[in-house]
Design a protein around this motif. Structure first.
Motif, PDB file in Angstrom:
ATOM      1  N   GLY A 140       0.792  -1.235   0.000  1.00 30.66           N
ATOM      2  CA  GLY A 140       0.000   0.000   0.000  1.00 30.66           C
ATOM      3  C   GLY A 140       0.816   1.272   0.000  1.00 30.66           C
ATOM      4  N   LEU A 141       2.019   1.229  -0.571  1.00 25.82           N
ATOM      5  CA  LEU A 141       2.876   2.425  -0.545  1.00 25.82           C
ATOM      6  C   LEU A 141       3.175   2.963  -1.940  1.00 25.82           C
ATOM      7  N   GLU A 142       2.376   2.579  -2.918  1.00 21.64           N
ATOM      8  CA  GLU A 142       2.694   2.988  -4.286  1.00 21.64           C
ATOM      9  C   GLU A 142       2.764   4.508  -4.430  1.00 21.64           C
ATOM     10  N   LYS A 143       1.982   5.221  -3.617  1.00 20.71           N
ATOM     11  CA  LYS A 143       1.969   6.691  -3.732  1.00 20.71           C
ATOM     12  C   LYS A 143       3.210   7.328  -3.095  1.00 20.71           C
ATOM     13  N   PHE A 144       3.962   6.539  -2.371  1.00 19.30           N
ATOM     14  CA  PHE A 144       5.120   7.089  -1.658  1.00 19.30           C
ATOM     15  C   PHE A 144       6.441   6.655  -2.280  1.00 19.30           C
TER      16      PHE A 144
END
Ligand SMILES: Nc1ncnc2c1ncn2[C@@H]1O[C@H](COP(=O)(O)OP(=O)(O)OP(=O)(O)O)[C@@H](O)[C@H]1O
Length: 277
Positions: A140-144
């Motif tokens: 769940g860290l694709e945006k980071f």
């Protein structure tokens, strides 16, 4: 982390079929004479989620590092996927190690940190980038991806560390108190997400913790160890269905398992004190 597509879990517990890890009378005495582990015999089946629990100094990390091939046993042997640890590559299987501290490179982006094992293995950049994106998506860290570690919370940094483990597409995940430094709520969230990943990726997990509650929540089997000298003293099956929700944590059966482990931990700690006296 993202939930698996199918959240229907049908397994009461994983059935230990093919061995993933075989510890064959492996023992460890450090060069300074500390007897960290008496001979351990332990078989962990593919797909199991096994927790090593026990008082400080009972050899949990030592055992995990021997499974990882980071430490040589003083005597005895270990096999991973039926091969000596050092020959795991010839089995076509892979393992990854997640440490208690995320140990990220502070000057490098999340993406570069996660790509590190692939860069070290010489995986071509295009394939590596695709695998990094997949691993970041899983946690769940694709945006980071472009962020630096210092911009992330402790829980998010730990997710980066888990993504770095998953990017090698391991079959066996070794985790040494990965959530020990996190607050209770974050720890519980990551525990639940880890179970989703375990299920989705059909991993075998060996997980070190000091927490009885974490052990009951996560494990299909708990190995209790005692200290001075380190050794395996008892083991417990937790034959409860997955997913294990917050409801499980407040159920009477959860309390029963926790009580059993607490009594065992007390026995293990007392045994160490008696040896030390
Ligand atoms: N490199 C080392 N050299 C000498 N002794 C060591 C070394 N690493 C660990 N030990 C000792 O071996 C014993 C087992 O240590 P280990 O770290 O495996 O236990 P542990 O159960 O993981 O402990 P903790 O829960 O505190 O992390 C301890 O007495 C420890 O002090």
């Amino acid at each position: 982390m993202n939930a698996p597509e199918s959240a229907t879990y049908d397994l009461p517990t994983r059935v230990a079929s093919t061995p993933a890890v075989e510890v064959l009378s492996a023992e460890k005495t450090y060069p300074n004479g500390t007897r960290a582990l008496m001979p351990v015999d332990l078989t962990i089946g593919e797909g199991e989620f096994v927790t090593l629990l026990g008082p400080s100094g009972c050899g949990k990390s030592t055992l995990l590092k021997m499974v990882a091939g980071m430490l040589e046993p003083t005597d005895g042997r270990l096999k991973v996927f039926r091969k000596p640890v050092q020959q795991i590559e010839s089995s076509g299987r892979r393992m990854a190690f997640v440490f208690q501290s995320p140990t990220l490179m502070p000057w490098a982006s999340v993406r570069t940190n996660v790509r590190l094992p692939l860069d070290l293995a010489g995986v071509p950049r295009k394939e590596a980038e695709a695998r990094v994106s997949e691993a970041l998506d899983l946690v769940g860290l694709e945006k980071f991806a472009s962020a630096l570690p210092r911009a992330l919370s402790g829980g998010m940094q730990m997710r980066v560390s888990i993504a770095r483990g998953l990017v090698t597409q391991p079959d066996l995940l070794l985790m040494d108190e990965p959530f020990g430094a996190l607050d209770e709520i974050t720890r519980h969230k990551l525990d639940a997400e880890l179970l989703d990943l375990w299920r989705e990726k059909k991993l075998t997990v060996i997980f070190v913790t000091h927490s009885i509650h974490e052990a009951v929540f996560l494990s299909s089997r708990v190995i209790m160890m005692a200290a001075r000298p380190g050794r395996v003293v008892e083991e417990f099956e937790i034959p409860e269905p997955y997913p294990r929700t917050a409801d499980f944590m407040v159920s009477p059966q959860f309390s029963r398992y926790a009580k059993k482990l607490q009594d065992s931990l007390l026995r293990a700690s007392t045994a160490a004190d008696e040896v030390a006296a």
